[in-house]
Scaffold this active site. Sequence first.
Site, PDB file in Angstrom:
ATOM      1  N   VAL A 178      -0.035   2.856   8.089  1.00 49.83           N
ATOM      2  CA  VAL A 178       0.449   1.692   8.837  1.00 49.83           C
ATOM      3  C   VAL A 178      -0.697   0.702   9.023  1.00 49.83           C
ATOM      4  O   VAL A 178      -1.806   0.904   8.532  1.00 49.83           O
ATOM      5  CB  VAL A 178       1.066   2.114  10.200  1.00 49.83           C
ATOM      6  CG1 VAL A 178       2.238   3.067   9.972  1.00 49.83           C
ATOM      7  CG2 VAL A 178       0.031   2.746  11.120  1.00 49.83           C
ATOM      8  N   VAL A 179      -0.434  -0.369   9.744  1.00 50.77           N
ATOM      9  CA  VAL A 179      -1.396  -1.458   9.898  1.00 50.77           C
ATOM     10  C   VAL A 179      -2.738  -0.942  10.435  1.00 50.77           C
ATOM     11  O   VAL A 179      -2.787   0.004  11.218  1.00 50.77           O
ATOM     12  CB  VAL A 179      -0.801  -2.555  10.820  1.00 50.77           C
ATOM     13  CG1 VAL A 179      -0.608  -2.045  12.248  1.00 50.77           C
ATOM     14  CG2 VAL A 179      -1.651  -3.805  10.818  1.00 50.77           C
ATOM     15  N   ASN A 192      -7.451  -0.327  -3.024  1.00 53.04           N
ATOM     16  CA  ASN A 192      -6.396  -1.232  -3.489  1.00 53.04           C
ATOM     17  C   ASN A 192      -6.818  -1.952  -4.777  1.00 53.04           C
ATOM     18  O   ASN A 192      -7.956  -2.413  -4.850  1.00 53.04           O
ATOM     19  CB  ASN A 192      -6.110  -2.249  -2.376  1.00 53.04           C
ATOM     20  CG  ASN A 192      -4.677  -2.744  -2.403  1.00 53.04           C
ATOM     21  OD1 ASN A 192      -3.844  -2.236  -3.152  1.00 53.04           O
ATOM     22  ND2 ASN A 192      -4.390  -3.740  -1.605  1.00 53.04           N
ATOM     23  N   TYR A 247     -16.537   4.430  -9.112  1.00 56.98           N
ATOM     24  CA  TYR A 247     -15.076   4.447  -9.078  1.00 56.98           C
ATOM     25  C   TYR A 247     -14.486   3.641  -7.916  1.00 56.98           C
ATOM     26  O   TYR A 247     -13.361   3.157  -8.009  1.00 56.98           O
ATOM     27  CB  TYR A 247     -14.563   5.888  -8.985  1.00 56.98           C
ATOM     28  CG  TYR A 247     -14.642   6.676 -10.272  1.00 56.98           C
ATOM     29  CD1 TYR A 247     -15.001   6.078 -11.476  1.00 56.98           C
ATOM     30  CD2 TYR A 247     -14.350   8.041 -10.292  1.00 56.98           C
ATOM     31  CE1 TYR A 247     -15.065   6.808 -12.653  1.00 56.98           C
ATOM     32  CE2 TYR A 247     -14.404   8.776 -11.469  1.00 56.98           C
ATOM     33  CZ  TYR A 247     -14.766   8.156 -12.647  1.00 56.98           C
ATOM     34  OH  TYR A 247     -14.824   8.884 -13.808  1.00 56.98           O
ATOM     35  N   HIS A 273      -8.624   7.826   2.301  1.00 55.53           N
ATOM     36  CA  HIS A 273      -8.793   6.386   2.075  1.00 55.53           C
ATOM     37  C   HIS A 273      -8.531   6.039   0.613  1.00 55.53           C
ATOM     38  O   HIS A 273      -9.339   6.353  -0.261  1.00 55.53           O
ATOM     39  CB  HIS A 273     -10.217   5.975   2.492  1.00 55.53           C
ATOM     40  CG  HIS A 273     -10.513   4.525   2.257  1.00 55.53           C
ATOM     41  ND1 HIS A 273     -11.788   4.058   2.048  1.00 55.53           N
ATOM     42  CD2 HIS A 273      -9.694   3.431   2.189  1.00 55.53           C
ATOM     43  CE1 HIS A 273     -11.744   2.746   1.856  1.00 55.53           C
ATOM     44  NE2 HIS A 273     -10.489   2.348   1.939  1.00 55.53           N
ATOM     45  N   MET A 304       0.828  -1.206   0.000  1.00 55.93           N
ATOM     46  CA  MET A 304       0.000   0.000   0.000  1.00 55.93           C
ATOM     47  C   MET A 304       0.863   1.258   0.000  1.00 55.93           C
ATOM     48  O   MET A 304       0.664   2.163  -0.808  1.00 55.93           O
ATOM     49  CB  MET A 304      -0.940  -0.011   1.210  1.00 55.93           C
ATOM     50  CG  MET A 304      -1.811   1.236   1.334  1.00 55.93           C
ATOM     51  SD  MET A 304      -2.897   1.544  -0.088  1.00 55.93           S
ATOM     52  CE  MET A 304      -4.257   0.441   0.288  1.00 55.93           C
TER      53      MET A 304
END
Length: 716
Positions: A400-401, A453, A660, A450, A324
């Site tokens: 991060v996670v 992916n 989208y 946000h 990511m």
Amino acid sequence: MIYQSPTIQVELLEDNIAKLCFNAPGSVNKFDRETLASLDAALDSIKQDSNIKALVLTSSKDTFIVGADITEFLGLFAQDDAVLLSWVEQANAVFNKLEDLPFPTASAIKGFALGGGCETILATDFRIADTTAKIGLPETKLGIIPGFGGTVRLPRVIGADNALEWITTGKDQRAEDALKVGAVDSVVAPQALEAAAIQMLKDAVAEKLDWQARRNRKLSALTLPKLEAMMSFTTAKGMVFAVAGKHYPAPMAAVSVIEQASTKGRAEALQIEHQAFIKLAKTDVAKALIGIFLNDQFVKGKAKKAGKLAKEVNNAAVLGAGIMGGGIAYQSASKGTPIVMKDIAQPALDLGLNEAAKLLSAQVARGRSTPEKMAKVLNNITPSLDYAAIKHSDVVVEAVVEHPKIKAQVLAEVEGYVSEDAIIASNTSTISINLLAKSMKKPERFCGMHFFNPVHKMPLVEVIRGEHSSEETIASVVAYASKMGKTPIVVNDCPGFFVNRVLFPYFAGFNGLLAEGGDFAAIDKVMEKQFGWPMGPAYLLDVVGLDTGHHAQAVMAEGFPDRMGKSGTDAIDVMFENKRLGQKNGKGFYVYSVDSRGKPKKDVDPTSYGLLKDAFGELKAFEADDIIARTMIPMIIETVRCLEEGIVASPAEADMGLVYGLGFPPFRGGVFRYLDTMGVANFVALADKYAHLGGLYQVTDAMRTLAANNGSYYQA
């Protein structure tokens, strides 16, 4: 001056060559009704001047003509067939008038000549492009076909096969490619464009070039042997249908029109085009695709406006490398904003850099970039294990996670290393921005960002406004997302934000079907083939990851317990508890492998059916309409709730988020366009039939009022 209007000027140059210049107010020329009327009047003035020996068409802008004014389309297409036919015939009379002038004509093309702009240049005898030119007929992307003679003239200029490819794909063509097929006669440097066009006209006037033979070819039937024509059109139909499918009728209609018109002269051929154009203009697909285009312009317009309030972003940083972080770094660097990629572990930095390098190598392999450009982009990514590297960053994206405590700790740390006015954004899909803001000393310079992916492929970015986020913060992150080549929509904070909040009710509907014995593969088939999703719910969950889905579902259940809380085990739990995580570990609802060509492959796995049978009993068949209703009603109602609650600001932004961010079928236009097409009252009646299934199927009071008043979400 021979003629002057707010959009067109005509003057006489040396050697009695007239120059018609498109010069509309604003940054680009469009073929709106005013420009069309001006062109008609300008051509009348030109015809009346007996001194004129030739005509060159030019533009005062960086582009020639970008196409028709699409903002006029929905209102125009809602008119009666007779009114629409009258408009099309009047427009074509103007293009015919240009084509029939009693002397040679040429177009000097720079920048875009698309749609009506392309049809304009096709009506002239000669076409000279500069190296910046891009030519094309994109109408099939809007659910229609060219309506100003494009299907008639283009095949006669470049041949049926080439024209079929251009029109059915709707792609822009570079000047060099247009030259290869004969769409333009010459490609020159920008500074030489007008002189080259004028010289070509001088040669035509001096009878060195046969302009009348060129014109006659456009006025006549296609010179194509019968057998060759049959093979050409039969092949085209098969290839086009394989790509377009049953939900997008315009490309197939274009093939049919070109075929029918191939044996006709201009007048009859244009009539065939007119009738097909009107038929397509009236379809729900055209309304949906034009709506998406207009919504896209609206969202981009809002982003442009936000740019005026935005802090300039010259340097960025991403915290957390890996896939990511590497994707975000690639996107930022490739669009010109240098970025620091910070992580606590060297292997993660290596993974992030490798991800960026892999994406760039793929661009080079496809001929879309060069090794030199690749090196430049990679040089714009600075990997670091030290926070000191981010001190000059204007925007820092935390990636991060997905764990609230870890994110809160990182966000609190990073504030101490950046400037007072730096903006910090969290890339999170489920964690409340207001919750994370509690760890910040300056929550006003913090918001959510946000990404979806894979970052390089997904066009949407949700910019999440927390209760303390300042307008400058939101505007700056919107502007940065736009600079990265993304489409940003601003949403207010709530569990799941907008996209995930409306996605999980859809999954809940899917879970409900499986709990009653539904076949996940059969459900996927209906949702893909009939409704039009790129992936059905089972396949999508496998791609997202069942662990991710399981976690997000729990967040949604906690946030909206009345509607999304669940009792007992569902199909997502079954897969997760049996360590079937989807594509990431090769098994979820489906099982994944690699075929002989190295491409990923999915197969139905009997083990999945066995696990689901143990949990829910024997398989049961459901009607397609039932499957669509039970999965889509919850998503639609939740989307409406988001609008009513102000989570998303407008139907346009909601629909763009769905198209989208989730791949909502474009030919349906998004939830609100779908509701308007179906009729809100019809949807309410349908939802009421399923109301017994629980809170996710309960229509809101505002929807009932809108239905009772025969209202709609869009005004056009």
